[in-house]
Design a protein around this motif. Structure first.
Motif, PDB file in Angstrom:
ATOM      1  N   GLU A   2       1.795   2.348   1.964  1.00  0.00           N
ATOM      2  CA  GLU A   2       1.600   3.632   1.284  1.00  0.00           C
ATOM      3  C   GLU A   2       2.485   3.715   0.061  1.00  0.00           C
ATOM      4  O   GLU A   2       3.674   3.503   0.135  1.00  0.00           O
ATOM      5  N   VAL A   3       1.870   4.008  -1.082  1.00  0.00           N
ATOM      6  CA  VAL A   3       2.608   4.185  -2.331  1.00  0.00           C
ATOM      7  C   VAL A   3       2.670   5.666  -2.625  1.00  0.00           C
ATOM      8  O   VAL A   3       1.636   6.335  -2.694  1.00  0.00           O
ATOM      9  N   VAL A  18       5.157   0.847  -6.541  1.00  0.00           N
ATOM     10  CA  VAL A  18       4.583  -0.200  -5.698  1.00  0.00           C
ATOM     11  C   VAL A  18       5.681  -1.136  -5.213  1.00  0.00           C
ATOM     12  O   VAL A  18       5.705  -1.547  -4.044  1.00  0.00           O
ATOM     13  N   ARG A  19       6.614  -1.472  -6.102  1.00  0.00           N
ATOM     14  CA  ARG A  19       7.729  -2.343  -5.693  1.00  0.00           C
ATOM     15  C   ARG A  19       8.545  -1.709  -4.570  1.00  0.00           C
ATOM     16  O   ARG A  19       8.919  -2.386  -3.621  1.00  0.00           O
ATOM     17  N   ARG A  20       8.822  -0.412  -4.682  1.00  0.00           N
ATOM     18  CA  ARG A  20       9.578   0.273  -3.621  1.00  0.00           C
ATOM     19  C   ARG A  20       8.813   0.248  -2.299  1.00  0.00           C
ATOM     20  O   ARG A  20       9.386   0.003  -1.239  1.00  0.00           O
ATOM     21  N   GLY A  65       3.489  -2.716 -17.894  1.00  0.00           N
ATOM     22  CA  GLY A  65       3.152  -1.406 -18.431  1.00  0.00           C
ATOM     23  C   GLY A  65       2.074  -0.687 -17.643  1.00  0.00           C
ATOM     24  O   GLY A  65       1.475   0.268 -18.104  1.00  0.00           O
ATOM     25  N   GLY A  66       1.812  -1.110 -16.451  1.00  0.00           N
ATOM     26  CA  GLY A  66       0.714  -0.622 -15.628  1.00  0.00           C
ATOM     27  C   GLY A  66       0.016  -1.846 -15.067  1.00  0.00           C
ATOM     28  O   GLY A  66       0.622  -2.897 -14.909  1.00  0.00           O
ATOM     29  N   GLY A  67      -1.264  -1.717 -14.807  1.00  0.00           N
ATOM     30  CA  GLY A  67      -2.003  -2.874 -14.299  1.00  0.00           C
ATOM     31  C   GLY A  67      -1.641  -3.188 -12.862  1.00  0.00           C
ATOM     32  O   GLY A  67      -1.524  -2.288 -12.037  1.00  0.00           O
ATOM     33  N   CYS A  68      -1.427  -4.445 -12.582  1.00  0.00           N
ATOM     34  CA  CYS A  68      -1.240  -4.893 -11.199  1.00  0.00           C
ATOM     35  C   CYS A  68       0.171  -5.382 -10.897  1.00  0.00           C
ATOM     36  O   CYS A  68       0.921  -5.727 -11.798  1.00  0.00           O
ATOM     37  N   VAL A  69       0.459  -5.371  -9.614  1.00  0.00           N
ATOM     38  CA  VAL A  69       1.708  -5.884  -9.066  1.00  0.00           C
ATOM     39  C   VAL A  69       1.321  -6.963  -8.059  1.00  0.00           C
ATOM     40  O   VAL A  69       0.359  -6.797  -7.309  1.00  0.00           O
TER      41      VAL A  69
END
Length: 165
Positions: A163-164, A126-128, A144-148
């Motif tokens: 798009e991820v 997601v960061r990329r 460790g997962g969850g949200c960004v």
């Protein structure tokens, strides 16, 4: 369920909005700038807060000075972000520059949290994807997962498709 939680979740649920929380200090509600926009992306990767907290604790037991340094650095970034929120709330300074600085802090904080072992491949994906659109993003919660979350200057078109892969 969480082991020994920090208390930030409880403080945020109790007070709502932006909450400054530091263990051992009273929680403080911050004024959220009217212009603040946050993009929140759910990775749909479930996480176990207790396991993540135990992993960080084990890392701290092995390298206490390094982990303490990272935690202090996160605190410094948080202090800077709080000052920016205050300036934005009071309409002080150049909004674009303040949001650029805030985004920088957001990304740096994520990198520090990743150094503690709190990131995950889905969070990094997601960061990329966000970076490809000029956004800085960071994990939320225990990681460790969850949200960004990604903070952005209001002119960003909210119907932009990211798009991820």
């Amino acid at each position: 369920m969480h082991g020994t939680p920090s208390g930030v979740d409880n403080a945020t649920c109790t007070y709502g909005g932006l909450v400054r929380f530091r263990r051992g200090e009273p929680a403080r509600v911050l004024r959220a700038p009217a212009s603040l926009r946050v993009l929140l992306v759910d990775t749909r990767v479930s996480r176990r807060t207790r396991a993540l907290a135990e992993r960080v604790a084990a890392r701290r037991a092995r390298e206490p000075a390094a982990v303490d340094c990272i935690v202090r650095a996160c605190g410094h970034l948080t202090d800077s972000a709080e000052q920016i929120f205050e300036k934005l709330s009071n309409c002080e300074g150049d909004t674009d520059s303040l949001y650029e600085h805030l985004a920088e802090l957001w990304g740096a904080c994520h990198c520090l949290l990743a150094a503690l072992g709190a990131s995950h491949g889905a969070l990094e994906a997601v960061r990329r994807a966000a970076a490809a659109h000029g956004l800085e993003a960071k994990l939320t919660g225990a990681g460790g997962g969850g949200c960004v979350s990604a903070v952005h200057n209001p002119p960003l078109l909210l119907d932009t498709h990211i798009e991820v892969v």
